[in-house]
Design a protein around this motif. Structure first.
Motif, mmCIF file in Angstrom:
data_model
loop_
_atom_site.group_PDB
_atom_site.id
_atom_site.type_symbol
_atom_site.label_atom_id
_atom_site.label_comp_id
_atom_site.label_asym_id
_atom_site.label_seq_id
_atom_site.Cartn_x
_atom_site.Cartn_y
_atom_site.Cartn_z
ATOM 1 N N GLU A 182 -3.166 -1.366 -11.265
ATOM 2 C CA GLU A 182 -4.107 -2.486 -11.184
ATOM 3 C C GLU A 182 -5.039 -2.446 -12.398
ATOM 4 O O GLU A 182 -5.267 -3.472 -13.049
ATOM 5 N N ALA A 183 -5.495 -1.245 -12.728
ATOM 6 C CA ALA A 183 -6.404 -1.088 -13.877
ATOM 7 C C ALA A 183 -5.699 -1.465 -15.177
ATOM 8 O O ALA A 183 -6.328 -1.935 -16.122
ATOM 9 N N ALA A 184 -4.374 -1.268 -15.207
ATOM 10 C CA ALA A 184 -3.619 -1.605 -16.421
ATOM 11 C C ALA A 184 -3.271 -3.098 -16.470
ATOM 12 O O ALA A 184 -2.630 -3.565 -17.417
ATOM 13 N N GLY A 185 -3.668 -3.838 -15.424
ATOM 14 C CA GLY A 185 -3.421 -5.289 -15.389
ATOM 15 C C GLY A 185 -1.955 -5.629 -15.149
ATOM 16 O O GLY A 185 -1.493 -6.719 -15.487
ATOM 17 N N LEU A 186 -1.217 -4.698 -14.530
ATOM 18 C CA LEU A 186 0.228 -4.911 -14.352
ATOM 19 C C LEU A 186 0.614 -5.260 -12.916
ATOM 20 O O LEU A 186 1.748 -5.638 -12.652
ATOM 21 N N LEU A 187 -0.331 -5.116 -11.984
ATOM 22 C CA LEU A 187 0.043 -5.185 -10.563
ATOM 23 C C LEU A 187 0.077 -6.605 -10.004
ATOM 24 O O LEU A 187 -0.841 -7.382 -10.205
ATOM 25 N N ALA A 188 1.164 -6.906 -9.284
ATOM 26 C CA ALA A 188 1.241 -8.159 -8.523
ATOM 27 C C ALA A 188 1.473 -7.787 -7.060
ATOM 28 O O ALA A 188 2.386 -7.023 -6.753
ATOM 29 N N ARG A 189 0.643 -8.299 -6.169
ATOM 30 C CA ARG A 189 0.801 -8.012 -4.734
ATOM 31 C C ARG A 189 1.580 -9.131 -4.087
ATOM 32 O O ARG A 189 1.267 -10.319 -4.287
ATOM 33 N N VAL A 190 2.604 -8.764 -3.297
ATOM 34 C CA VAL A 190 3.439 -9.776 -2.653
ATOM 35 C C VAL A 190 3.545 -9.452 -1.167
ATOM 36 O O VAL A 190 3.752 -8.291 -0.793
ATOM 37 N N ASP A 191 3.401 -10.476 -0.340
ATOM 38 C CA ASP A 191 3.530 -10.296 1.107
ATOM 39 C C ASP A 191 5.010 -10.046 1.433
ATOM 40 O O ASP A 191 5.863 -10.891 1.153
ATOM 41 N N GLY A 192 5.288 -8.883 2.037
ATOM 42 C CA GLY A 192 6.669 -8.503 2.320
ATOM 43 C C GLY A 192 7.138 -8.865 3.719
ATOM 44 O O GLY A 192 8.220 -8.451 4.136
ATOM 45 N N VAL A 193 6.328 -9.637 4.451
ATOM 46 C CA VAL A 193 6.710 -10.007 5.813
ATOM 47 C C VAL A 193 7.446 -11.342 5.776
ATOM 48 O O VAL A 193 6.952 -12.303 5.202
ATOM 49 N N GLY A 194 8.625 -11.354 6.387
ATOM 50 C CA GLY A 194 9.418 -12.590 6.398
ATOM 51 C C GLY A 194 10.853 -12.291 6.030
ATOM 52 O O GLY A 194 11.227 -11.129 5.832
ATOM 53 N N ALA A 195 11.639 -13.337 5.920
ATOM 54 C CA ALA A 195 13.057 -13.174 5.591
ATOM 55 C C ALA A 195 13.186 -12.744 4.126
ATOM 56 O O ALA A 195 12.347 -13.106 3.297
ATOM 57 N N PRO A 196 14.251 -11.993 3.785
ATOM 58 C CA PRO A 196 14.437 -11.559 2.383
ATOM 59 C C PRO A 196 14.385 -12.717 1.387
ATOM 60 O O PRO A 196 13.811 -12.574 0.304
ATOM 61 N N ASP A 197 14.930 -13.893 1.755
ATOM 62 C CA ASP A 197 14.896 -15.049 0.842
ATOM 63 C C ASP A 197 13.458 -15.460 0.523
ATOM 64 O O ASP A 197 13.135 -15.787 -0.618
ATOM 65 N N GLU A 198 12.617 -15.447 1.566
ATOM 66 C CA GLU A 198 11.213 -15.866 1.372
ATOM 67 C C GLU A 198 10.491 -14.874 0.469
ATOM 68 O O GLU A 198 9.743 -15.259 -0.431
ATOM 69 N N VAL A 199 10.734 -13.580 0.710
ATOM 70 C CA VAL A 199 10.046 -12.555 -0.080
ATOM 71 C C VAL A 199 10.516 -12.637 -1.539
ATOM 72 O O VAL A 199 9.719 -12.513 -2.467
ATOM 73 N N GLU A 200 11.799 -12.901 -1.729
ATOM 74 C CA GLU A 200 12.347 -13.012 -3.094
ATOM 75 C C GLU A 200 11.648 -14.142 -3.857
ATOM 76 O O GLU A 200 11.280 -13.981 -5.031
ATOM 77 N N VAL A 201 11.455 -15.266 -3.184
ATOM 78 C CA VAL A 201 10.783 -16.410 -3.825
ATOM 79 C C VAL A 201 9.363 -16.011 -4.233
ATOM 80 O O VAL A 201 8.901 -16.317 -5.341
ATOM 81 N N ARG A 202 8.683 -15.282 -3.330
ATOM 82 C CA ARG A 202 7.304 -14.860 -3.646
ATOM 83 C C ARG A 202 7.277 -13.919 -4.852
ATOM 84 O O ARG A 202 6.408 -14.033 -5.710
ATOM 85 N N ILE A 203 8.235 -13.000 -4.905
ATOM 86 C CA ILE A 203 8.242 -12.045 -6.032
ATOM 87 C C ILE A 203 8.490 -12.797 -7.339
ATOM 88 O O ILE A 203 7.810 -12.574 -8.336
ATOM 89 N N LYS A 204 9.465 -13.706 -7.321
ATOM 90 C CA LYS A 204 9.768 -14.429 -8.562
ATOM 91 C C LYS A 204 8.583 -15.272 -9.005
ATOM 92 O O LYS A 204 8.310 -15.374 -10.207
ATOM 93 N N ALA A 205 7.868 -15.843 -8.031
ATOM 94 C CA ALA A 205 6.686 -16.646 -8.376
ATOM 95 C C ALA A 205 5.631 -15.733 -9.004
ATOM 96 O O ALA A 205 5.000 -16.082 -10.001
ATOM 97 N N ALA A 206 5.468 -14.558 -8.432
ATOM 98 C CA ALA A 206 4.452 -13.617 -8.963
ATOM 99 C C ALA A 206 4.844 -13.182 -10.376
ATOM 100 O O ALA A 206 3.986 -13.057 -11.250
ATOM 101 N N LEU A 207 6.137 -12.977 -10.606
ATOM 102 C CA LEU A 207 6.575 -12.521 -11.931
ATOM 103 C C LEU A 207 6.449 -13.633 -12.974
ATOM 104 O O LEU A 207 6.176 -13.375 -14.143
ATOM 105 N N ALA A 208 6.633 -14.858 -12.513
ATOM 106 C CA ALA A 208 6.522 -15.991 -13.447
ATOM 107 C C ALA A 208 5.081 -16.193 -13.868
ATOM 108 O O ALA A 208 4.792 -16.727 -14.910
#
Ligand code: AMP
Length: 208
Positions: A182-208
């Motif tokens: 977090e201090a290095a400004g690299l951290l993205a927090r993603v909610d891991g509750v839900g179907a794998p497809d939903e979590v994947e969308v959240r991760i890709k959005a966070a990475l974008a």
């Protein structure tokens, strides 16, 4: 893309890593998978790791750090990699930072998949995997299809008892790497509750 997936056991790191590496075309480096393969092959490394793993303990830093540093120096990691299950301690995070620094490269992102402790045990004890494809299932939410139901296996450390130990280790040893990234400004927090497809969308959005 050089990235890390962090999260408690059963957060979905393995499931998401398998999907994301296809999109980003990078190797999936799972220390848990590497150690399980070493145990299965009966190598010296596997013999060292087995006792720790089956009890839900962490394999010592010096064993795991060497294994990962060697792996990310391979030519297929030149364009990036996805680390799943590493780093799991502050010394591991620091050793990785030093190795990347020395190689003149940097991490792009660290994704923390957040799942409440209350949900973890159910995910872990009902987890099964297909030894032929590596696909991960859940007996209730994502049951293995009937044609492969006979061959799915349960990990030796996916018992309720080992799960609680692994969760405790996650909080005491692994959670402290979160402020480091977090201090290095690299951290993205993603909610891991839900179907794998939903979590994947959240991760890709966070990475974008
Ligand atoms: P995983 O498949 O990531 O849940 O890892 C399974 C087990 O392998 C863990 O409970 C540890 O015993 C061991 N392990 C995997 N990665 C690490 C690591 N980075 N440091 C120490 N032990 C590890």
């Amino acid at each position: 893309m050089r990235m890390i997936l962090v999260g408690p056991p059963g957060a979905g790191k393995g499931t998401q890593a398998a999907r994301l590496v296809k999109t980003y075309e990078i190797p999936h480096i799972s220390t848990g998978d590497m150690l399980r393969a070493a145990v299965k092959a009966g190598t010296e490394l596997g013999k060292q790791a087995d006792g720790f793993m089956s009890k839900g303990q962490l394999v010592p830093d010096e064993v795991v750090i060497g294994m990962v540093i060697e792996r990310i120096a391979q030519p297929d990691c030149e364009k990036g990699f996805m680390l799943d299950g590493f780093p799991r301690t502050r010394p591991q995070a620091e050793a990785l930072a030093t190795a990347l620094d020395e190689a003149g490269v940097a991490l792009d992102a660290v994704v923390l998949i957040e799942v409440d402790d209350a949900l973890i045990e159910d995910r872990i004890v009902k987890r099964r995997s297909d030894p032929e494809t590596g696909e991960i299932y859940h007996l209730d939410h994502r049951p293995p299809p009937p044609e492969i139901a006979e061959r799915v296996v349960q990990r030796k450390d996916d018992t309720a008892e080992a799960c609680q130990k692994r969760l405790a280790k996650y909080h005491s040893e692994t959670a402290p790497i979160v402020p480091f990234y977090e201090a290095a400004g690299l951290l993205a927090r993603v909610d891991g509750v839900g179907a794998p497809d939903e979590v994947e969308v959240r991760i890709k959005a966070a990475l974008a």
